[in-house]
Design an enzyme around this catalytic site. Structure first.
Site: not given
Length: 280
Positions: A176, A236
């Site tokens: 990611r 995050c």
């Protein structure tokens, strides 16, 4: 009470009138698991369940944003969580979501807050006691005063993207971070904040789910190119695992760490923000 307590210590303290044990397990929707149902099936004796989604700012389009003080206080009080108590938080999640609640309790004014080292996984592996069912709680009194400097916003992060004064550290997995995997939320672009480092949150743990410590923990950050001498901003997907990095830095004695609460869910959804692809 230390910020990280052992399973042995917690078992010896169970039943103490000032001790409040909290299950802060959170799963991603894609996990197809029900954290509350799993809690009711088995949990540490005396624990209550806190849904992190339920104690977030529901008016904000970004997930898991810090709630206003009155909402946080109300949720704590409804679970019988009181001023002056010792709070021990655990989870049973690959997100290690106990760190998010540890951070929230600290910045809303709680003084005695710890994470259970190894969480429910280690507790169960050691054969320690469990109970089931819904706990009976008495309404408590919790006073919440938010430390307004504990989190940073998108504008602050945008202002330091091209600065060498801070480290921006991303807790997502390498796929990611590099933009090689699609984001789980619609409308969110792939990639990462330019100049950020990648420390996947799972790399801070041992195989038994306990936290790495000392030189071994420090090496995780340093291997990612993080300069621990600089103030740190953690990020995050939605602000939950960013708290894992913050707590890991805390274990190393580093306190100049703040969370970008909007994290990639906010940054990646904004067409005007700069985005980078590939490894750090």
């Amino acid at each position: 009470m230390d910020s990280l307590v052992s399973t042995q210590w917690l078992e010896s303290e169970l039943g103490a009138p000032d001790l409040k044990v909290i299950d802060a397990t959170l799963f991603l929707p894609s996990d197809n698991r029900d954290a509350r149902a799993e809690f009711e099936s088995e949990h540490i004796p005396g624990a209550v369940f806190l849904d992190i989604d339920d104690v977030s700012d529901s008016a904000n389009p970004a997930p898991h944003m810090l709630p206003p003080e009155h909402k946080f206080a109300s949720r704590m009080q409804s679970l019988g969580l009181r001023d002056g108590s010792r709070f021990v938080i655990y989870d049973n999640s690959p997100l290690h979501s106990a760190a998010r609640l540890w951070w929230m309790l600290k910045i809303f004014g709680a003084h005695y807050v710890a994470i259970l080292d190894g969480g429910l996984q280690k507790w169960k592996a050691e054969g320690r006691p469990l109970e089931s069912g819904k706990p009976q709680v008495r309404h408590g009194h919790f006073t919440a005063f938010l430390d307004g400097n504990a989190a940073v916003d998108k504008d602050f992060v945008a202002g330091i993207v091209h600065s060498d004064d801070h480290e921006i550290v991303d807790a997502r997995g390498p796929g990611r971070f590099a933009g090689e995997e699609a984001e789980p939320r619609p409308g969110v672009a792939p990639g990462h904040i330019p100049g950020s480092r990648n420390v996947p949150q799972g790399s801070l743990f041992n195989p038994d789910h306990s936290w790495k410590r000392g030189d071994e923990l420090r090496a995780v950050f340093e291997a990612a190119g993080v300069d621990l001498g600089k103030p740190m901003i953690t990020t995050c997907g939605s602000g939950v695992t960013a708290a894992v990095l913050l707590f890991g830095a805390h274990l190393l004695g580093k306190e100049d760490v703040r969370i970008y609460d909007g994290s990639w869910s906010e940054w990646g959804a904004d067409a005007s923000t700069p985005k980078a692809l590939g490894p750090a």
